[in-house]
Write a protein that holds these residues in place. Sequence first.
Motif, PDB file in Angstrom:
ATOM      1  N   THR A  13      -1.375  -7.169  37.182  1.00 50.26           N
ATOM      2  CA  THR A  13      -2.981  -6.697  36.740  1.00 50.26           C
ATOM      3  C   THR A  13      -3.569  -7.846  37.247  1.00 50.26           C
ATOM      4  O   THR A  13      -3.258  -9.585  36.238  1.00 50.26           O
ATOM      5  CB  THR A  13      -3.147  -6.469  35.603  1.00 50.26           C
ATOM      6  OG1 THR A  13      -4.301  -5.839  35.544  1.00 50.26           O
ATOM      7  CG2 THR A  13      -2.119  -6.882  34.062  1.00 50.26           C
ATOM      8  N   THR A  14      -4.623  -7.905  37.579  1.00 51.71           N
ATOM      9  CA  THR A  14      -6.029  -8.831  37.316  1.00 51.71           C
ATOM     10  C   THR A  14      -7.090  -8.131  36.609  1.00 51.71           C
ATOM     11  O   THR A  14      -7.747  -9.153  36.597  1.00 51.71           O
ATOM     12  CB  THR A  14      -6.449  -9.506  38.887  1.00 51.71           C
ATOM     13  OG1 THR A  14      -6.871  -8.420  39.545  1.00 51.71           O
ATOM     14  CG2 THR A  14      -5.634 -10.266  39.083  1.00 51.71           C
ATOM     15  N   LEU A  19      -5.252 -13.878  33.621  1.00 49.79           N
ATOM     16  CA  LEU A  19      -4.999 -13.872  34.813  1.00 49.79           C
ATOM     17  C   LEU A  19      -7.507 -13.656  35.050  1.00 49.79           C
ATOM     18  O   LEU A  19      -7.773 -13.993  35.915  1.00 49.79           O
ATOM     19  CB  LEU A  19      -4.922 -13.357  35.478  1.00 49.79           C
ATOM     20  CG  LEU A  19      -4.432 -13.449  37.510  1.00 49.79           C
ATOM     21  CD1 LEU A  19      -4.184 -14.876  37.320  1.00 49.79           C
ATOM     22  CD2 LEU A  19      -3.211 -13.195  37.804  1.00 49.79           C
ATOM     23  N   ALA A  20      -7.286 -12.139  34.342  1.00 50.04           N
ATOM     24  CA  ALA A  20      -8.915 -12.356  34.597  1.00 50.04           C
ATOM     25  C   ALA A  20     -10.071 -12.603  34.297  1.00 50.04           C
ATOM     26  O   ALA A  20     -11.150 -12.722  34.427  1.00 50.04           O
ATOM     27  CB  ALA A  20      -9.083 -10.413  33.485  1.00 50.04           C
ATOM     28  N   ASP A  24     -10.993 -16.989  41.198  1.00 49.44           N
ATOM     29  CA  ASP A  24      -9.819 -16.737  42.441  1.00 49.44           C
ATOM     30  C   ASP A  24      -8.930 -17.775  43.016  1.00 49.44           C
ATOM     31  O   ASP A  24      -8.423 -17.034  44.489  1.00 49.44           O
ATOM     32  CB  ASP A  24      -9.768 -14.835  42.926  1.00 49.44           C
ATOM     33  CG  ASP A  24     -11.639 -15.807  43.360  1.00 49.44           C
ATOM     34  OD1 ASP A  24     -11.943 -16.727  43.803  1.00 49.44           O
ATOM     35  OD2 ASP A  24     -11.730 -14.877  44.092  1.00 49.44           O
ATOM     36  N   VAL A  28      -1.388 -20.193  39.661  1.00 47.05           N
ATOM     37  CA  VAL A  28      -0.440 -18.536  39.214  1.00 47.05           C
ATOM     38  C   VAL A  28       1.198 -18.934  39.166  1.00 47.05           C
ATOM     39  O   VAL A  28       0.810 -19.661  40.342  1.00 47.05           O
ATOM     40  CB  VAL A  28      -0.869 -17.234  39.371  1.00 47.05           C
ATOM     41  CG1 VAL A  28       0.188 -16.032  38.984  1.00 47.05           C
ATOM     42  CG2 VAL A  28      -2.449 -17.226  39.813  1.00 47.05           C
ATOM     43  N   LEU A  61      -2.284 -12.088  45.760  1.00 46.56           N
ATOM     44  CA  LEU A  61      -2.589 -13.057  44.676  1.00 46.56           C
ATOM     45  C   LEU A  61      -3.116 -14.658  46.021  1.00 46.56           C
ATOM     46  O   LEU A  61      -3.934 -14.703  45.686  1.00 46.56           O
ATOM     47  CB  LEU A  61      -2.203 -13.582  44.577  1.00 46.56           C
ATOM     48  CG  LEU A  61      -1.921 -12.876  42.239  1.00 46.56           C
ATOM     49  CD1 LEU A  61      -1.021 -13.010  41.932  1.00 46.56           C
ATOM     50  CD2 LEU A  61      -2.789 -12.328  41.748  1.00 46.56           C
ATOM     51  N   TYR A  66      -5.363 -17.523  45.585  1.00 45.11           N
ATOM     52  CA  TYR A  66      -5.091 -17.731  44.186  1.00 45.11           C
ATOM     53  C   TYR A  66      -4.096 -18.789  44.843  1.00 45.11           C
ATOM     54  O   TYR A  66      -3.537 -18.562  45.708  1.00 45.11           O
ATOM     55  CB  TYR A  66      -4.383 -17.061  42.934  1.00 45.11           C
ATOM     56  CG  TYR A  66      -4.865 -16.192  42.812  1.00 45.11           C
ATOM     57  CD1 TYR A  66      -5.373 -16.011  41.438  1.00 45.11           C
ATOM     58  CD2 TYR A  66      -5.654 -14.846  43.075  1.00 45.11           C
ATOM     59  CE1 TYR A  66      -6.108 -15.583  40.492  1.00 45.11           C
ATOM     60  CE2 TYR A  66      -6.566 -13.826  42.014  1.00 45.11           C
ATOM     61  CZ  TYR A  66      -6.437 -14.054  41.172  1.00 45.11           C
ATOM     62  OH  TYR A  66      -8.008 -13.587  40.160  1.00 45.11           O
TER      63      TYR A  66
END
Length: 504
Positions: A13-14, A19-20, A24, A28, A61, A66
């Motif tokens: 999940t973003t 990651l949130a 962007d 990762v 991603l 990302y």
Amino acid sequence: DNEVPWILGTQLTTQCGPLARSSDSSRVLLIEAHDFARRMPYHSQKLTLVFAAMRQFRDRLQADGYDVTYIQAETFKAGLSTFFEENPDTRLVTMRSPSYGSERRLRDIADDAGGEVRFVENELFVSTRAAFDGWAGDDEQFKHESFYRWMRRESGVLIDDGEPLGGEWNYDDENREFPPDSWEAPPVPTHDYDDSTTETAEWVSSTFDTWGSNELFNWPVTRAQALDQLEHFLTHRLPEFGPYQDAMRSEEWAMSHALLSGAVNIGLLHPMEVIAGVEDAYHNRPAVDLPSAEGCIRQLLGWREFMRHVYRHSMPELATANQLDATQALPELYWTGETAMNCLAETIDAVHSHGYSHHIQRLMVLANFATLWGVEPDQLNEWFHATYVDAYHWVTTPNVIEMGQYGHGVFATKPYVSSANYIDGMSDYCADCQYDPSVDTGETACPFNALYWDFLDRNESKLRSNHRMGLMYSHVDTKREAGELDDLGEQVDTFRVRAENNNL
Ligand code: SF4
């Protein structure tokens, strides 16, 4: 800052987590470790789901800009060694996995690999660990119903002025119907898969020693597919979810169930998104009534959260808990599906075909039979863990060992066992079965009956004093006075011999 989010395969999940909060364009890490998949005969759809969803998440991603490092390795240790060799001055940050001991294990592995991981709260649940612990206080005897009411009040879901909407917390009395013959289950949503997912499914089948069919794979592997599945549920399935949620019908493996647990448990959907969607559907879609909405929300806001915390508080004892001293091996028929007992054959066939069956098939067919048979709880837990697309130890261990098999007693107050009567009332299985649900002994006797009385007789010293078992033991007394218990015991011996010969 040299900290890189490390996304585990169950946290795709973003929307929340590290990651949130990153940009962007940030780096990762994902590590696709393969060794776990060799440890047991997992359902091929379960492995396909996890690996395909990880690869889809990587691609999404990357498309969003990302800087993704995606390492395929035999073990996390090998993956982390590769990462830290190439990124010596980097620290990883990841959400805690709910699996017991995983934080310590991953910390040690990172340490060995010469790096460091910072663990943060797992935001893929509605409640935090601290919130649950504050609610529980010193009480170690957790009660789901009071936890659920507390969660409803805290979240404000289906709450009006501090009180439950409609005046009741629970509408299960209206949720135990069996559909008429003319009823057809709503359609199961289908998904189009790209080459990446098709190739992953083929790779799983050719690489691992799996169980179950991969032909009917139809689970969401991307967030977009999971959102489609949610919308499909709210439109087509939720209106009849409530009344028929406990019913079991041959040929209808999904009934009106949501089929979202697999997506929620790997992070494609946040449980609160589903809860909010159901609450909104109740307010804005006339077809959705309160018993359906509340029944569904209770599973997510109540049971799912509760089980996660019970697991956390009860491990490691829970994994091997066995308060009834059950020592039988899991009958081979759980793996082969070869049995004349139609309820088990139908349910195991659904699991083999889809990696799924609904909660009553899990509890009142599979776990009920295993409990009556005297199966060592851990063996059934591992079977569920291997065969269901939504099964992870944090969810199966309390559900199977404590609730299903009464191996432990932190929240379960009695074993969930029943004779053929319950299955006959909630399914159409018995009509097509070579056994007769109303017969206790003899050639046509349904195994659930004699096993039920034998279970109560066998465990009398542990269960009789339980006031919730009083009625059951008054029936045992009647059978004993009539001299029937010996015959029932002999009938069970016959079943055990038949099971040894794969002929039950
Ligand atoms: Fe299951 Fe017994 Fe019914 Fe057959 S008769 S379907 S074994 S409960």
